[in-house]
Design a protein around this motif. Structure first.
Motif, short mmCIF file in Angstrom:
data_model
loop_
_atom_site.label_atom_id
_atom_site.label_comp_id
_atom_site.label_asym_id
_atom_site.label_seq_id
_atom_site.Cartn_x
_atom_site.Cartn_y
_atom_site.Cartn_z
N TRP A 121 -0.64 2.25 -19.34
CA TRP A 121 0.35 1.45 -20.08
C TRP A 121 0.09 1.52 -21.58
O TRP A 121 1.01 1.67 -22.38
CB TRP A 121 0.33 -0.01 -19.64
CG TRP A 121 0.59 -0.26 -18.19
CD1 TRP A 121 1.15 0.60 -17.29
CD2 TRP A 121 0.32 -1.47 -17.49
NE1 TRP A 121 1.24 0.00 -16.05
CE2 TRP A 121 0.74 -1.28 -16.15
CE3 TRP A 121 -0.24 -2.69 -17.84
CZ2 TRP A 121 0.60 -2.27 -15.17
CZ3 TRP A 121 -0.37 -3.69 -16.88
CH2 TRP A 121 0.05 -3.47 -15.55
N HIS A 137 5.06 -4.02 -24.29
CA HIS A 137 4.16 -4.54 -23.26
C HIS A 137 2.91 -5.16 -23.86
O HIS A 137 2.18 -5.90 -23.19
CB HIS A 137 3.74 -3.43 -22.29
CG HIS A 137 4.90 -2.68 -21.68
ND1 HIS A 137 6.14 -3.23 -21.52
CD2 HIS A 137 4.97 -1.41 -21.20
CE1 HIS A 137 6.95 -2.33 -20.95
NE2 HIS A 137 6.27 -1.24 -20.75
N TRP A 195 8.73 -7.23 -17.95
CA TRP A 195 8.12 -6.07 -17.29
C TRP A 195 6.67 -6.37 -16.90
O TRP A 195 6.22 -5.99 -15.82
CB TRP A 195 8.19 -4.86 -18.23
CG TRP A 195 7.67 -3.58 -17.65
CD1 TRP A 195 8.37 -2.62 -16.97
CD2 TRP A 195 6.32 -3.09 -17.76
NE1 TRP A 195 7.55 -1.58 -16.62
CE2 TRP A 195 6.28 -1.84 -17.10
CE3 TRP A 195 5.16 -3.57 -18.32
CZ2 TRP A 195 5.12 -1.08 -17.00
CZ3 TRP A 195 3.99 -2.82 -18.22
CH2 TRP A 195 3.98 -1.59 -17.56
N GLU A 198 6.52 -8.47 -13.77
CA GLU A 198 6.80 -7.73 -12.54
C GLU A 198 5.62 -6.86 -12.12
O GLU A 198 5.32 -6.73 -10.92
CB GLU A 198 8.05 -6.86 -12.73
CG GLU A 198 8.54 -6.20 -11.45
CD GLU A 198 8.83 -7.20 -10.34
OE1 GLU A 198 8.53 -6.88 -9.16
OE2 GLU A 198 9.35 -8.30 -10.63
N GLN A 199 4.92 -6.26 -13.07
CA GLN A 199 3.75 -5.45 -12.73
C GLN A 199 2.69 -6.29 -12.02
O GLN A 199 2.07 -5.85 -11.05
CB GLN A 199 3.16 -4.79 -13.98
CG GLN A 199 4.12 -3.91 -14.74
CD GLN A 199 4.84 -2.92 -13.86
OE1 GLN A 199 4.22 -2.12 -13.15
NE2 GLN A 199 6.16 -2.95 -13.89
#
Length: 567
Positions: A121, A137, A195, A198-199
């Motif tokens: 990431w 992120h 995001w 959700e990860q």
């Protein structure tokens, strides 16, 4: 002996985590099956019977996921795999099956505040342009000043130095800055990004599907930052994680206003734990979340364990309480009242992988803020005999309290902090980021001794050890203490057996009066607990002595000694 007439309970419910004694395994230092000098999952599996024999209910494993190990695994590069240093996913599954076969629950560490800079990431974020979803992120920001040469704000890293690092663009020009509350290799995740949410739902389900019983949440109080990332000036007298004693401390009082430090204890964190609570509720059985939240006072900490959030959170106010009877009585009463108020159990803890072991800490005279560690040049005096005596008494009090308790590997042997580690052996990022000004946490992480003889005291068969072990380990090894009825190991086994047999974890605490200010005295489940923290002996109360933290001779209770009595 008179009662105050007030009682405190652990709240409703009969889930295992309300009363469990949970044993922390620090995998690097527990047992090394392949002889490379670093502990591993097969080593843990081999020694699970000893933990069952000790009498604990569950095991918590510090990180074993894929990591470059710049911060001993708390810099995760893949949340859904095992680092080869510790074994394989198959090794994990075998360990989990063995633990469950012995009746032991398994909690694993989850590190959601930050990733490793080696995580894909973050690599994708570095390779992406300013303002891209990938950079969103994390906390990438333009710098201040005419050319962006100054950090976006004045925040300091817990490990020392600035909390921002500037990146270099692909064309070689200076780029944006990214936030890291810890080491530069641990960029903070941006929890305003859906995001990221959700990860982590997927990560939770990955391990829940394998059968884990819960998660210990690292830096649970730091995941959300205040809007705008405003400047903040930490209290240099406090401890590094923001607790009652620490360098980046929280507000001392409960308030509807946000805390003055914008990186700890933000209200938005509670929504994350409500979301995770729903994920755990999808699974059969009693799965648990336990937060590492350095939040003070207990009434504020209890907000993290409201019925729709986490099940437990560590009680660091208790851990940081000095060895003084009035302070100890206050923190116990405040903790029980606060946690009962939200229907949660209080937790109790005296040592872990981030603090000076309590067998040493309780014998220290002088200032030693949390996170600084101890070393040869520390400006303190350590009385090892007094420290161990108080540690045994403190544990005797702790394991009589209603709620759940956590033990750190090796404390059942009375292991002290290893203070005289050579500078060349130290590995904690704190040591390097402060140029040796703070020793950090290596002293509590030295591999533990299983045998008095043999290479590395039974840690492995080769003698290799990632941190050097002191000669005193021969006297404190498990096989040596097994033969001594007065050993710290024998005391822990007796305490845990009596605690379980008498149901003290689910009991009620009733304070007793008629003792002096230097005494902690209460009743729980038919057991009277008396601890003498004063400088002189006191008369031993009537009753049959079930447990004593020190051998008793005569009719007095010596200083720094605690007993359990019947009758």
């Amino acid at each position: 002996m008179a009662s105050t007439g007030t009682t405190s309970t652990t709240g409703g419910g009969h889930e295992w985590w309300r009363t469990a004694v949970i044993y922390q395994v620090y995998p690097r230092s527990f047992a090394d099956a392949n002889g490379d000098g670093v502990g591993d999952l097969p080593g843990i599996t081999a020694h699970l019977p000893e933990l069952q024999n000790l009498g604990v209910d569950a095991v918590w494993l510090s990180p074993f996921m894929t990591s470059p190990q710049r911060d001993a695994g708390y810099d995760v590069a893949d949340y859904c795999d095992v680092d080869p240093l510790f074994g394989t996913l198959d090794d994990f599954d075998r360990m989990l099956e063995a633990a469950h076969g012995l009746g032991l629950r398994v909690i694993i560490d989850l590190v959601p505040n930050h990733t490793s800079s080696d995580h894909v990431w973050f690599k994708d974020a570095l390779a992406s342009s300013d303002g891209s979803p990938e950079r969103g992120h994390y906390w990438f920001r333009d710098g201040k000043g005419e050319n962006g040469d100054e950090p976006p704000n004045n925040w300091e890293s817990v490990f020392g130095g600035p909390a921002w690092t500037r990146v270099t663009n692909p064309d070689g020009t200076p780029g944006q800055w990214y936030l890291h509350l810890f080491d530069t290799s641990q960029p903070d995740l941006n929890w305003t990004d859906p995001w990221v949410w959700e990860q982590f739902r997927g990560i939770l389900r990955f391990w829940l599907d394998r059968g884990v019983d819960g998660f210990r949440i690292d830096v649970a109080h730091g995941m959300v930052k205040a809007d705008g990332l405003p400047d903040a000036t930490p209290d240099e007298a406090a401890g590094s994680m923001g607790g009652a004693g620490g360098a980046l401390a929280l507000e001392p009082e409960i308030s509807d206003e946000p805390p003055s430090l914008p990186y700890w204890g933000q209200e938005g964190g509670h929504e994350i734990f409500r979301d995770w609570h729903k994920v755990l509720a999808e699974y059969d059985g009693d799965r648990a979340l336990c937060g590492e939240a350095w939040v003070d006072p207990p009434a504020k900490l209890a907000r993290y364990v409201r019925p729709d959030e986490m099940q437990q959170t560590f009680n660091f106010s208790y851990l940081e309480t000095p060895w003084q009877a009035p302070a100890l009585r206050t923190v116990i009463a405040d903790s029980l009242a606060a946690f009962n108020g939200v229907g949660a159990p209080s937790t109790w803890v005296l040592s872990n992988h981030d603090v000076v072991r309590h067998a040493t800490r309780l014998g220290v005279s002088g200032d030693n803020p949390q996170g600084h560690g101890l070393g040869p040049k520390s400006n303190v005096t350590v009385d090892a005999v007094t420290g161990l005596r108080r540690a045994r008494a403190a544990t005797t009090v702790m394991l009589a309290l209603p709620g759940s308790a956590y033990l750190f590997q090796g404390e059942e042997l009375g292991l002290p902090e290893v203070i005289d580690l050579p500078d060349s052996a130290r590995q904690d990022p704190t040591w390097f980021r402060t140029d040796g000004e703070r020793y950090g946490r290596d002293g509590c992480r030295v591999p533990i001794p299983w045998t008095a003889a043999g290479p590395s005291f039974g840690f492995n068969d080769t003698g290799a050890s990632w941190l050097p072990q002191p000669a005193i380990w021969a006297l404190l090894a498990r096989d040596a203490e097994e033969l001594d009825p007065d050993s710290t190991l024998a005391l822990y086994k007796l305490l845990l057996a009596e605690r379980e047999g008498r149901g003290l974890g689910a009991g009620e605490l009733e304070w007793l009066k008629g003792f002096g200010d230097d005494v902690v005295a209460f009743r729980n489940g038919g057991v009277t607990v008396v601890a003498n923290l004063g400088e002189a002996s006191i008369a031993l109360p009537d009753g049959e002595v079930v447990v004593s933290s020190e051998p008793l001779t005569g009719t007095d209770l010596p200083t720094d000694t605690a007993v359990w009595l019947l009758g």
